[in-house]
Design an enzyme around this catalytic site. Structure first.
Site, PDB file in Angstrom:
ATOM      1  N   GLU A   1       0.692  -1.201  -0.085  1.00  0.00           N
ATOM      2  CA  GLU A   1      -0.116  -0.088  -0.210  1.00  0.00           C
ATOM      3  C   GLU A   1       0.845   1.286   0.046  1.00  0.00           C
ATOM      4  OE1 GLU A   1      -2.411  -0.479   3.308  1.00  0.00           O
ATOM      5  OE2 GLU A   1      -2.502  -2.281   3.258  1.00  0.00           O
TER       6      GLU A   1
ATOM      7  N   LYS B   1       2.266   4.759   1.542  1.00  0.00           N
ATOM      8  CA  LYS B   1       2.501   5.064   2.488  1.00  0.00           C
ATOM      9  C   LYS B   1       1.937   6.648   2.741  1.00  0.00           C
ATOM     10  CE  LYS B   1       5.586   5.193   6.567  1.00  0.00           C
ATOM     11  NZ  LYS B   1       5.309   6.775   7.166  1.00  0.00           N
TER      12      LYS B   1
ATOM     13  N   ASP C   1       1.405  10.338   3.442  1.00  0.00           N
ATOM     14  CA  ASP C   1       1.800  11.204   4.150  1.00  0.00           C
ATOM     15  C   ASP C   1       0.970  12.255   4.899  1.00  0.00           C
ATOM     16  OD1 ASP C   1       4.061  12.370   5.716  1.00  0.00           O
ATOM     17  OD2 ASP C   1       4.904  13.508   3.688  1.00  0.00           O
TER      18      ASP C   1
ATOM     19  N   TYR D   1      -6.942   2.190   6.397  1.00  0.00           N
ATOM     20  CA  TYR D   1      -6.561   0.647   6.123  1.00  0.00           C
ATOM     21  C   TYR D   1      -6.122  -0.579   7.182  1.00  0.00           C
ATOM     22  CZ  TYR D   1      -2.697   3.778   7.951  1.00  0.00           C
ATOM     23  OH  TYR D   1      -1.911   4.500   8.617  1.00  0.00           O
TER      24      TYR D   1
ATOM     25  N   LYS E   1      10.866   3.493   2.550  1.00  0.00           N
ATOM     26  CA  LYS E   1      11.171   4.951   2.573  1.00  0.00           C
ATOM     27  C   LYS E   1      11.904   5.187   1.079  1.00  0.00           C
ATOM     28  CE  LYS E   1       9.408   6.471   6.350  1.00  0.00           C
ATOM     29  NZ  LYS E   1       9.708   7.471   7.586  1.00  0.00           N
TER      30      LYS E   1
ATOM     31  N   CYS F   1      26.318  45.871   6.396  1.00  0.00           N
ATOM     32  CA  CYS F   1      24.972  45.131   6.949  1.00  0.00           C
ATOM     33  C   CYS F   1      23.614  45.833   6.088  1.00  0.00           C
ATOM     34  CB  CYS F   1      24.546  45.546   8.514  1.00  0.00           C
ATOM     35  SG  CYS F   1      23.042  44.983   8.892  1.00  0.00           S
TER      36      CYS F   1
ATOM     37  N   CYS G   1      21.491  47.966   8.378  1.00  0.00           N
ATOM     38  CA  CYS G   1      21.823  49.306   9.108  1.00  0.00           C
ATOM     39  C   CYS G   1      22.892  50.055   8.339  1.00  0.00           C
ATOM     40  CB  CYS G   1      21.903  49.143  10.557  1.00  0.00           C
ATOM     41  SG  CYS G   1      23.326  48.219  10.872  1.00  0.00           S
TER      42      CYS G   1
ATOM     43  N   CYS H   1      27.000  41.789  11.998  1.00  0.00           N
ATOM     44  CA  CYS H   1      26.893  43.354  12.170  1.00  0.00           C
ATOM     45  C   CYS H   1      26.861  43.548  13.680  1.00  0.00           C
ATOM     46  CB  CYS H   1      25.377  43.593  11.719  1.00  0.00           C
ATOM     47  SG  CYS H   1      24.938  45.294  12.152  1.00  0.00           S
TER      48      CYS H   1
ATOM     49  N   CYS I   1      20.893  48.151  15.234  1.00  0.00           N
ATOM     50  CA  CYS I   1      20.508  47.443  13.708  1.00  0.00           C
ATOM     51  C   CYS I   1      18.811  46.940  13.914  1.00  0.00           C
ATOM     52  CB  CYS I   1      21.343  46.265  13.373  1.00  0.00           C
ATOM     53  SG  CYS I   1      20.920  45.450  12.132  1.00  0.00           S
TER      54      CYS I   1
END
Ligand code: AMP
Length: 709
Positions: free
Chosen positions: A126, A128, A130, A244, A332, A426, A429, A444, A449
């Protein structure tokens, strides 16, 4: 179908018996078409005709309220009054599944299983799904309870919300009841509730339009939608199910998984048609390979294939390990890798001033969600991976969630692409960026800032910290811009009016600015209020003291469970705490001695944020758990506590917390997806507690009062 009693919709008055018969016939007809539409994807009548049947039923029920019944299709919302989210103990444990990572491990498992059984057997394969696991109880054919998996032993009651999911029958269909040994039996069927990919995307798009953060993936969206306090919100989310399994197959006339799926279909459940019964391991292998190739084209997310030994008799012989059945495995898929174009590398300023380069990508779907940005961590990493703007790069999701850039496809590199360098200033600033000796990050260091201030505010509201539900990054940024928020204490003086009138930055059709509105504002106020009661360790983490992460916050709180006690602790005292060294101690003292910070802390306290752990008031916590050793395993999903937080709270009551199980272990606390420590506890006969037990223990402070010993 009782066609006879369907006559009478021509407006002629019906007598009492006639009305009752007509209501019954309408319900049956509506249930049938709901089943065809949602579970079979094969509607036979138009939406308009369906709506007309529904309208007639609603009108008859309104005129004759004595005929209303909780299983009526009109009663999906409000037809049942249950205690939302209260704990539900599963009659039979909800197990997890062992994983096969890749086809090689799958083949090994198949060979081992066939060998153990001693002869070839069919396997039922079947998809899987999610989503989030769900258990539905039906008594005498009527849905009476819906619960989440929780820690496998105890889940949450989500009946009120699950009833709004239209592909689950409120009442089993006759064909299903006929398949039961006893039609009045109580049965618990199990499956997955999920959100289709397209609905997930529109939900996230709608959240973005309102300035809220969406869900990380369809699985979280399904689980989150199920945990809504208001069932009409859940009803508005497009949730579906695939069933299921059954907790105990005794009441059903089914000899195998294959038969069971057929019976679930007869009951009216949505059963995934994409199943295959395979007679040989080679066939299973091919099916898994084939599904991996077409997973993208499915309308819902899957993360593998579940392979089950088909025969129930053999399943019973094989039995279970402590956490999973021996007769099933989850194959998986390997994480998906996709290519896309790196359009730009931007830089982000963190709350401590650290600068992070971020890959800006052409949006691409990876493992179920769209990726447009990915962190590149730091300059060295950008150079090591040698990614350049304009490159075609490979991305995947690390640990299923976080997008990761693997590297460039060099043969597609455009001419003239140059290595990336850190900007000198930065971006927020304009102060020069510095890199301290031995540090990977550029920083920074300006205290003014604005980007850092905003990040600190976002951090305070984030899930691991004060968890102000709904306070997304965009709303925080807008609150800062509009001057309503400057420091973390300001959250607690925001009014509903401040929030409702906040401009979202969007405009309506008439070109007028759209405001956040009173519904969202009221929810935010409630979330802010709820955050006041977070454990003290979270407050310490939320304040954004440099080097104080979530774990350290909890460790400090365990040693100094109130702000007053912490304020009195010296640097030496702090350095002596388990997990806190000289550097952290210095950083905490420096933070606590800065006048601006003291002022914010003072205001937080005045505005009602709890600055101490309730059970650990003062320094003399009763040492009720002295001499008992606990081991924690799995994740504490119900409370959202980290294991360290839980451990610190146990330690505060005198317990010892160890990382490994031995005969001396007093109790093992097993959260969701508990691992080998759980198995060891069972093997050694060490008692295992659930998260619910743990919470009661923390609340009451004693094994007796928590009903454990
Ligand atoms: P995991 O959470 O990775 O341990 O995987 C176990 C979970 O997979 C179960 O608890 C189910 O919720 C989920 N699951 C999804 N589809 C299926 C399926 N067809 N059969 C069994 N479990 C499934």
């Amino acid at each position: 179908m009782d066609q006879d009693s369907l006559f009478g919709s021509d407006g002629q008055a019906l007598d009492a018996d006639g009305t009752r018969a007509r209501v019954r016939a309408l319900r049956k007809e509506i249930e049938h078409h709901t089943y065809l539409y949602y579970a079979k994807d094969a509607p036979e009548i138009s939406d308009a005709a369906f709506d007309s049947l529904m309208r007639e039923l609603r009108e008859l029920e309104q005129a004759h309220p004595e005929l209303i019944d909780p299983t009526s299709p009109t009663q999906r919302v409000g037809g049942y009054v249950g205690e939302q989210f209260s704990p539900v103990r599963h009659a039979v444990r909800m197990y997890s599944l062992d994983n096969a990572m890749g086809l090689e491990e799958l083949d090994e498992w198949l060979a081992r299983t066939v060998e153990a059984i001693g002869h070839p057997v069919p396997f039922c394969c079947e998809l899987k799904i999610d989503g989030s696991s769900i258990a539905l109880t039906y008594e005498a054919g009527v849905l009476t309870k819906a619960a989440t998996r929780g820690d496998g032993t105890t889940g949450e009651d989500v009946t009120v919300n699950m009833r709004t999911v239209r592909d689950i029958p409120l009442r089993l269909r006759d064909a299903g009841i006929e398949g039961l040994v006893d039609p009045d039996a109580s049965i618990e069927v199990r499956g997955e509730v999920y959100m289709p990919k397209r609905s997930f995307e529109s939900l996230n798009a709608a959240a973005a339009a309102q300035g809220r953060q969406g869900f990380a993936n369809p699985r979280n969206a399904a689980a989150g939608s199920l945990r809504q306090k208001d069932p009409t919100v859940t009803q508005g989310r497009d949730l579906s199910t695939f069933l299921y399994a059954i907790a105990d197959d005794a009441p059903v006339r089914a000899e195998s998984q294959w038969d069971l799926l057929k019976w679930l279909g007869d009951c009216g459940f949505h059963v995934n048609p994409d199943v295959k019964r395979c007679d040989t391991p080679e066939e299973v292998h091919r099916f898994c390979e084939e599904v991996a190739d077409r997973r993208d084209s499915l309308p819902y997310g899957i993360d593998g294939v579940v392979v089950k030994v088909d025969s129930f008799a053999i399943q019973r012989e094989m039995g279970f390990t402590a956490r999973a059945p021996r007769w099933a495995i989850a194959y998986k898929f390997p994480p998906e890798e996709k290519t896309t174009v790196l359009r730009d590398i931007s830089v982000q300023v963190g709350r401590t001033g650290a600068i992070t380069p971020v890959a800006e990508l052409d949006p691409v779907r990876v493992d179920g969600s769209v990726v447009a940005r990915a962190t590149l961590h730091n300059l060295d990493e950008v150079h090591r991976k040698d990614v350049r703007v304009g490159d075609t790069i490979i991305v995947r999701k690390a640990g299923d969630v976080i997008p990761e850039v693997l590297g460039p496809v060099l043969s597609l590199r455009p001419e003239g692409a140059i290595p990336w360098e850190m900007p000198a200033m930065c971006p927020s600033c304009g102060s020069p960026l510095v890199r301290e000796d031995g540090e990977a990050a550029f920083r920074c260091v300006s205290i003014d800032c604005p980007a850092q201030a905003t990040e600190r505010l976002i951090h305070w509201a984030s899930r691991g910290a004060m968890d102000i539900d709904g306070m997304g990054e965009e709303i925080v940024a807008r609150l800062v811009e509009s001057g309503r928020l400057t420091d973390v204490a300001d959250y607690y003086s925001l009014s509903e009016y401040d929030l409702a009138t906040l401009e979202t930055g969007r405009t309506n059709k008439e070109g007028e600015p759209v405001h956040l509105g009173s519904t969202i504002a009221a929810k935010l106020i409630a979330s802010i209020e709820a955050s006041k009661a977070r454990p003290f360790g979270r407050v310490l983490f939320g304040l954004g003291i440099r080097h104080v992460g979530k774990t350290t916050g909890a460790q400090i709180a365990a040693a100094y469970p109130s702000m007053d006690a912490l304020m009195r602790a010296s640097e030496e005292d702090l350095a002596a705490i388990d997990g806190v060294g000289g550097i952290i101690a210095k950083s905490i003292r420096a933070f606590l001695e800065t006048p601006d910070n003291r002022e914010v802390i003072h205001r937080l306290g005045v505005l009602g944020v709890r600055m101490e752990d309730v059970r650990t008031e003062g320094e003399d916590v009763p040492q009720t758990l002295a001499g008992i050793t606990f081991v924690l395993t799995g994740s504490l999903v119900e409370s959202g506590m980290t294991r360290d937080e839980a451990g610190s709270r146990l330690k505060a009551m005198g317990a010892k917390v160890s990382g490994s199980v031995s005969k001396k272990t007093g109790y093992v606390i097993a959260g969701e997806a508990a691992g080998s420590k759980y198995d060891k506890a069972v093997a050694l006969g060490v008692p295992v507690l659930s998260e619910a037990d743990l919470l009661r223990l923390l609340e009451t402070g004693s094994l007796e009062a928590a009903g454990i010993a």
